[in-house]
Design an enzyme around this catalytic site. Structure first.
Site, PDB file in Angstrom:
ATOM      1  N   TYR A   1      -6.922  -9.166  11.108  1.00  0.00           N
ATOM      2  CA  TYR A   1      -5.599  -8.962  11.695  1.00  0.00           C
ATOM      3  C   TYR A   1      -5.521  -9.659  13.044  1.00  0.00           C
ATOM      4  CZ  TYR A   1      -4.437  -5.483   8.160  1.00  0.00           C
ATOM      5  OH  TYR A   1      -4.139  -4.862   6.975  1.00  0.00           O
TER       6      TYR A   1
ATOM      7  N   ASN B   1     -12.334  -1.339  -0.988  1.00  0.00           N
ATOM      8  CA  ASN B   1     -11.588  -1.892   0.151  1.00  0.00           C
ATOM      9  C   ASN B   1     -12.283  -1.455   1.441  1.00  0.00           C
ATOM     10  OD1 ASN B   1      -9.029  -2.805   1.709  1.00  0.00           O
ATOM     11  ND2 ASN B   1      -9.288  -0.667   2.338  1.00  0.00           N
ATOM     12  N   GLU B   2     -12.598  -2.413   2.276  1.00  0.00           N
ATOM     13  CA  GLU B   2     -13.247  -2.102   3.561  1.00  0.00           C
ATOM     14  C   GLU B   2     -14.308  -1.016   3.358  1.00  0.00           C
ATOM     15  OE1 GLU B   2     -10.371  -1.552   6.747  1.00  0.00           O
ATOM     16  OE2 GLU B   2      -9.609  -3.587   6.480  1.00  0.00           O
TER      17      GLU B   2
ATOM     18  N   GLU C   1      -6.175  -9.219   3.613  1.00  0.00           N
ATOM     19  CA  GLU C   1      -5.377  -8.503   4.620  1.00  0.00           C
ATOM     20  C   GLU C   1      -5.342  -9.369   5.872  1.00  0.00           C
ATOM     21  OE1 GLU C   1      -6.020  -4.312   5.406  1.00  0.00           O
ATOM     22  OE2 GLU C   1      -6.508  -3.935   3.300  1.00  0.00           O
TER      23      GLU C   1
ATOM     24  N   GLU D   1       0.845  -1.192   0.000  1.00  0.00           N
ATOM     25  CA  GLU D   1       0.000   0.000   0.000  1.00  0.00           C
ATOM     26  C   GLU D   1       0.884   1.247   0.000  1.00  0.00           C
ATOM     27  OE1 GLU D   1      -2.842   0.058   3.217  1.00  0.00           O
ATOM     28  OE2 GLU D   1      -3.844   1.844   2.414  1.00  0.00           O
TER      29      GLU D   1
ATOM     30  N   GLN E   1       2.059  -6.127   5.605  1.00  0.00           N
ATOM     31  CA  GLN E   1       2.250  -5.805   4.214  1.00  0.00           C
ATOM     32  C   GLN E   1       3.658  -6.211   3.800  1.00  0.00           C
ATOM     33  OE1 GLN E   1       1.082  -1.778   3.247  1.00  0.00           O
ATOM     34  NE2 GLN E   1      -0.911  -1.984   4.232  1.00  0.00           N
TER      35      GLN E   1
END
Ligand code: AHR
Length: 533
Positions: A282, A202-203, A337, A57, A386
């Site tokens: 996460y 995204n989200e 992610e 990103e 990432q």
């Protein structure tokens, strides 16, 4: 003066204590034995290589400094892209890279990042810093070419328009001589690029626009209808996977989200389609993240591993909903992610999400990769967050310096599992207990690679005790087994620019006799071995 007899007694007592201590110590490190049963003839789903995907990103030094230094840099580069980072990533056989975000994607305007004159903007999500747009479409595709990976592009549906996204895809993929394809050629690339994955937002439930499921669905239908991939090489085969935004955690709001998307998918008309559903998860102990990535002990180690194992249940929950509406499993669950998220390193810009990477993260990565492998029939893509310098990174850089993290080494050790066929392993994992936290003592997966060779990945979570593995390999006559093991002196051991080899894999071999394999696992270790027959 003590008498000679008293001295003799004292000496005898002392020797007895020493001997007792030695016996107790030997007992303390005595290895537990765990039996594994592997039936090589019982082959399951393919572990899609895209499960080993990466995420880059525009965030902190994830791109600028970490990948892109510019052609005029004194850091060795090819057309502005760091040679050291490229060569390290090539060894991982990175299948795809997700770009340009993350939250950044829903504020990204692709035209700012093409051609000779780049538009300088800001990056409000991540530190409010200048975004020079010097790394744009051309540079991303060049980077992918250099490392041998495919593109996973997230389009901007939060602050962009369907037309903007449709034109980006035409610019990237059109082989016909349209004005946009000519512009691409004028910018240096006459041949169309391929796009393997397309994230539709995204989200979108949060930084991507705070959309409710119904609102997102209406956008999804419009974008999947009009954002087309024109590359002739992707029409009949290698079709682009359009990924809908999926759940972001555990709980009813997330199951409702998955229900809404999958129900709409089941009732879809021919004018829109998806073949992927994203999931973000996460491993984080508190929000905002407060656990440190350095200088921690076995409590924080055990806590993070316990939390990361919840990935399995999360996948079970959302797979079950997907099965209801898509029993043939046409839609892939793509965990695009995942990874450990800790407090920013002291002294770093909090918006840059800089954290160290320790042996704990290597073990955490192995556990997640094992979970994905066990769900290979539905989980056909994943992107660790990432790739460079951000969150659970493979690589950390500081100007001209570069260091490979423990997580990098696990990804490298797991390369043979890319596109290998899953082979079930039965075992009683035992338990490692720390305070009120109980963890399985070991974890294991097996797979047959495309050449038919058997690979075993075995993790010993226990930071104190070694484990003796005894594996029964049915369906093959094993002759020898060699591989690598990754461990380090402490659970919080890290690699630094000054000491880059604290956590690096070492060769290991197993004893093989009468089709049985015996292997000693060091405490807190990840081992990958191949079996010759
Ligand atoms: O990876 C960092 C951020 O985490 C991403 O930009 C966003 O999608 C997620 O919330």
């Amino acid at each position: 003066m003590l008498g000679r007899g008293v001295l003799l007694v004292m000496r005898t007592v002392l020797i007895s204590f020493v001997l007792l201590g030695m016996v107790l110590m030997a007992h303390a490190v005595a290895a537990q034995t765990v039996e594994l049963s592997v039936d090589v003839s019982n082959v399951g789903a393919k572990i899609d290589r895209n499960v080993f995907g990466q995420f880059a990103e525009h965030l902190g030094h994830g791109v600028y400094g970490g990948i892109w230094v510019g052609p005029d840099s004194t850091i060795p580069n090819t057309r502005g892209i760091r040679n050291d980072v490229v060569s390290a990533l090539k060894a991982l056989k990175v299948p795809n890279v997700r770009w340009p975000g993350g939250c950044f994607a829903d504020e990204y305007h692709w035209r700012n990042g093409i051609g000779p004159q780049r538009v300088v903007t800001l990056n409000p999500n991540w530190g409010g810093v200048i975004e020079p747009n010097t790394f744009g479409t051309q540079e991303f595709m060049d980077f992918l070419d250099q490392i041998g990976a495919e593109a996973s592009i997230s389009i901007n549906i939060g602050s962009g328009t369907p037309r903007e996204a449709a034109e980006w895809l035409e610019y990237v993929t059109s082989a016909q001589s349209t004005t946009l394809a000519k512009e691409r050629a004028a910018n240096g690339h006459p041949v169309p690029w391929k796009v393997a994955f397309l994230g539709i937002g995204n989200e979108s439930w949060d930084c991507g626009g705070n959309m409710a499921p119904d609102y997102y669905l209406s956008q999804l239908k419009i974008y999947t209808r009009f954002v087309r991939n024109f590359n002739p090489a992707q029409q009949d085969k290698d079709q682009m996977v359009k990924i809908a935004v999926g759940p972001g955690g555990d709980g009813p709001e997330w199951t409702e989200w998955t229900e809404a998307i999958m129900k709409a998918y089941q009732n879809r008309h021919s004018s829109w389609d998806i073949s992927g559903l994203s999931m973000h998860s996460y491993t984080v102990a508190h929000w905002p993240p407060s656990f440190a990535s350095v200088d921690f002990g076995k409590t924080e180690y055990s806590r993070m591993l316990k939390l990361t194992l919840a990935m399995d249940n999360l996948i079970n929950t959302h797979s079950a909903i997907m099965d209801k509406y898509d029993p043939k499993k046409k839609v892939a669950l793509i965990v695009d992610e995942w990874g450990a998220w800790y407090a920013p390193l002291p002294g770093s810009n909090a918006g840059f999400l800089v954290q160290q990477n320790s042996l704990r993260d290597a073990i955490l990565a192995a556990l997640n990769l094992n979970i994905f492998a066990r769900h290979a029939d539905r989980v056909r893509g994943a992107n660790i967050a990432q790739m460079v310098n951000v969150l659970q990174a493979m690589i950390m850089t500081d100007k001209e310096k570069m260091v490979l993290t423990p997580t990098y080494h696990v990804f490298k050790m797991y390369v043979p599992f890319q596109d290998a066929s899953f082979v079930p392993v039965a075992f009683d994992a035992g338990t490692y207990t720390h305070g009120d936290i109980s963890l399985p003592r070991i974890d294991a997966i097996a797979a047959k690679d495309t050449a038919g060779k058997l690979w075993l990945a075995v993790t010993n979570l226990d930071p104190n005790q070694p484990v003796e593995i005894e594996a029964n390999l049915a369906g093959m006559t094993a002759k020898s087994a060699v591989g690598e093991t990754l461990t380090a002196p402490k659970v919080d051991s890290v690699n630094t620019f000054d000491a880059p080899n604290t956590v690096v894999p070492k060769p290991v071999s197993a004893r093989v006799q009468d089709g049985r394999l015996a292997l000693r696992l060091e405490p807190k270790s990840v081992t990958v071995i191949s079996v010759e027959q």
